[in-house]
Design a protein around this motif. Structure first.
Motif, PDB file in Angstrom:
ATOM      1  N   THR A 111       0.851  -1.191   0.000  1.00 37.82           N
ATOM      2  CA  THR A 111       0.000   0.000   0.000  1.00 37.82           C
ATOM      3  C   THR A 111       0.887   1.241   0.000  1.00 37.82           C
ATOM      4  O   THR A 111       2.077   1.175   0.326  1.00 37.82           O
ATOM      5  N   ARG A 112       0.310   2.364  -0.337  1.00 42.44           N
ATOM      6  CA  ARG A 112       1.057   3.622  -0.321  1.00 42.44           C
ATOM      7  C   ARG A 112       1.608   3.923   1.081  1.00 42.44           C
ATOM      8  O   ARG A 112       2.784   4.276   1.212  1.00 42.44           O
ATOM      9  N   PRO A 113       0.827   3.760   2.169  1.00 43.44           N
ATOM     10  CA  PRO A 113       1.402   4.001   3.501  1.00 43.44           C
ATOM     11  C   PRO A 113       2.578   3.068   3.823  1.00 43.44           C
ATOM     12  O   PRO A 113       3.533   3.483   4.492  1.00 43.44           O
ATOM     13  N   GLU A 114       2.535   1.836   3.348  1.00 43.09           N
ATOM     14  CA  GLU A 114       3.658   0.917   3.580  1.00 43.09           C
ATOM     15  C   GLU A 114       4.907   1.386   2.853  1.00 43.09           C
ATOM     16  O   GLU A 114       6.010   1.380   3.411  1.00 43.09           O
ATOM     17  N   ILE A 115       4.756   1.822   1.601  1.00 41.97           N
ATOM     18  CA  ILE A 115       5.895   2.340   0.836  1.00 41.97           C
ATOM     19  C   ILE A 115       6.420   3.619   1.474  1.00 41.97           C
ATOM     20  O   ILE A 115       7.627   3.828   1.594  1.00 41.97           O
ATOM     21  N   ASP A 116       5.522   4.496   1.905  1.00 41.38           N
ATOM     22  CA  ASP A 116       5.938   5.737   2.563  1.00 41.38           C
ATOM     23  C   ASP A 116       6.756   5.435   3.817  1.00 41.38           C
ATOM     24  O   ASP A 116       7.776   6.078   4.071  1.00 41.38           O
ATOM     25  N   ALA A 117       6.336   4.439   4.608  1.00 46.50           N
ATOM     26  CA  ALA A 117       7.065   4.067   5.822  1.00 46.50           C
ATOM     27  C   ALA A 117       8.442   3.498   5.469  1.00 46.50           C
ATOM     28  O   ALA A 117       9.442   3.814   6.134  1.00 46.50           O
ATOM     29  N   LEU A 118       8.512   2.674   4.431  1.00 40.95           N
ATOM     30  CA  LEU A 118       9.791   2.108   3.997  1.00 40.95           C
ATOM     31  C   LEU A 118      10.749   3.210   3.564  1.00 40.95           C
ATOM     32  O   LEU A 118      11.908   3.252   3.986  1.00 40.95           O
ATOM     33  N   LEU A 119      10.276   4.113   2.713  1.00 40.40           N
ATOM     34  CA  LEU A 119      11.131   5.191   2.222  1.00 40.40           C
ATOM     35  C   LEU A 119      11.566   6.124   3.346  1.00 40.40           C
ATOM     36  O   LEU A 119      12.723   6.565   3.383  1.00 40.40           O
ATOM     37  N   ASP A 120      10.670   6.420   4.270  1.00 41.30           N
ATOM     38  CA  ASP A 120      11.016   7.271   5.406  1.00 41.30           C
ATOM     39  C   ASP A 120      12.107   6.610   6.249  1.00 41.30           C
ATOM     40  O   ASP A 120      13.081   7.256   6.636  1.00 41.30           O
ATOM     41  N   GLY A 121      11.943   5.314   6.513  1.00 43.34           N
ATOM     42  CA  GLY A 121      12.959   4.596   7.282  1.00 43.34           C
ATOM     43  C   GLY A 121      14.301   4.557   6.572  1.00 43.34           C
ATOM     44  O   GLY A 121      15.354   4.716   7.189  1.00 43.34           O
ATOM     45  N   ALA A 122      14.276   4.365   5.256  1.00 39.75           N
ATOM     46  CA  ALA A 122      15.522   4.341   4.490  1.00 39.75           C
ATOM     47  C   ALA A 122      16.207   5.706   4.528  1.00 39.75           C
ATOM     48  O   ALA A 122      17.424   5.793   4.715  1.00 39.75           O
ATOM     49  N   LYS A 123      15.429   6.775   4.384  1.00 39.59           N
ATOM     50  CA  LYS A 123      16.002   8.126   4.436  1.00 39.59           C
ATOM     51  C   LYS A 123      16.607   8.424   5.795  1.00 39.59           C
ATOM     52  O   LYS A 123      17.590   9.150   5.893  1.00 39.59           O
ATOM     53  N   LYS A 124      16.045   7.870   6.851  1.00 43.23           N
ATOM     54  CA  LYS A 124      16.538   8.099   8.212  1.00 43.23           C
ATOM     55  C   LYS A 124      17.663   7.141   8.601  1.00 43.23           C
ATOM     56  O   LYS A 124      18.157   7.196   9.710  1.00 43.23           O
ATOM     57  N   GLY A 125      18.045   6.236   7.690  1.00 45.15           N
ATOM     58  CA  GLY A 125      19.149   5.326   7.963  1.00 45.15           C
ATOM     59  C   GLY A 125      18.778   4.102   8.777  1.00 45.15           C
ATOM     60  O   GLY A 125      19.658   3.397   9.262  1.00 45.15           O
ATOM     61  N   GLU A 126      17.492   3.837   8.940  1.00 49.57           N
ATOM     62  CA  GLU A 126      17.054   2.724   9.777  1.00 49.57           C
ATOM     63  C   GLU A 126      17.440   1.355   9.225  1.00 49.57           C
ATOM     64  O   GLU A 126      17.434   0.373   9.950  1.00 49.57           O
ATOM     65  N   PHE A 127      17.808   1.288   7.941  1.00 50.02           N
ATOM     66  CA  PHE A 127      18.172   0.010   7.334  1.00 50.02           C
ATOM     67  C   PHE A 127      19.646  -0.048   6.949  1.00 50.02           C
ATOM     68  O   PHE A 127      20.080  -0.983   6.285  1.00 50.02           O
ATOM     69  N   ASP A 128      20.414   0.946   7.366  1.00 52.37           N
ATOM     70  CA  ASP A 128      21.821   1.005   7.000  1.00 52.37           C
ATOM     71  C   ASP A 128      22.582  -0.237   7.442  1.00 52.37           C
ATOM     72  O   ASP A 128      23.552  -0.636   6.788  1.00 52.37           O
ATOM     73  N   HIS A 129      22.173  -0.872   8.515  1.00 51.95           N
ATOM     74  CA  HIS A 129      22.870  -2.063   9.002  1.00 51.95           C
ATOM     75  C   HIS A 129      22.718  -3.242   8.034  1.00 51.95           C
ATOM     76  O   HIS A 129      23.474  -4.214   8.114  1.00 51.95           O
ATOM     77  N   LEU A 130      21.793  -3.149   7.084  1.00 53.62           N
ATOM     78  CA  LEU A 130      21.608  -4.213   6.104  1.00 53.62           C
ATOM     79  C   LEU A 130      22.499  -4.047   4.881  1.00 53.62           C
ATOM     80  O   LEU A 130      22.653  -4.979   4.092  1.00 53.62           O
ATOM     81  N   ALA A 131      23.086  -2.873   4.719  1.00 51.03           N
ATOM     82  CA  ALA A 131      23.945  -2.593   3.559  1.00 51.03           C
ATOM     83  C   ALA A 131      25.313  -3.251   3.767  1.00 51.03           C
ATOM     84  O   ALA A 131      25.828  -3.313   4.881  1.00 51.03           O
ATOM     85  N   ALA A 132      25.856  -3.747   2.675  1.00 48.66           N
ATOM     86  CA  ALA A 132      27.183  -4.401   2.747  1.00 48.66           C
ATOM     87  C   ALA A 132      28.273  -3.379   2.964  1.00 48.66           C
ATOM     88  O   ALA A 132      28.199  -2.268   2.585  1.00 48.66           O
TER      89      ALA A 132
END
Length: 72
Positions: free
Chosen positions: A51-72
Motif C-alpha cells: 500500500t502507499r502508507p507501507e511504501i511511505d514508511a519504507l522510504l522514510d525509514g531508508a532516508k533516516k538510515g534505519e536500514f543502513d545495518h543491512l547494507a554491505a
C-alpha cells in the motif's frame, strides 16, 4: 494480484546505482495506488504489492538510515 496483471500496468523502475549489476530491486506504481516490488533477477517470479502508507514508511525509514545495518 497475478504477475501478468502487474505486467500490463507499466514499466518497472530500479535505482541507477544498480544498473548493470544484476542485483536490482525494481518498483512500479499500480493503477490502484499500490506499489509492486520484485527482484530483477527473477522478472517472471512473484512481485510483492504494498500500500502507499507501507511504501511511505519504507522510504522514510531508508532516508533516516534505519536500514543502513543491512547494507554491505
Amino acid at each position: 494480484m497475478a504477475a501478468n496483471s502487474i505486467e500490463a500496468e507499466g514499466a518497472w523502475q530500479k535505482a541507477l546505482r544498480s544498473a548493470g549489476t544484476g542485483s536490482c530491486v525494481e518498483l512500479r506504481p499500480l493503477d490502484d495506488g499500490t506499489v509492486a516490488m520484485r527482484n530483477s533477477r527473477f522478472p517472471e517470479g512473484p512481485a510483492l504489492v504494498f500500500t502507499r502508507p507501507e511504501i511511505d514508511a519504507l522510504l522514510d525509514g531508508a532516508k533516516k538510515g534505519e536500514f543502513d545495518h543491512l547494507a554491505a
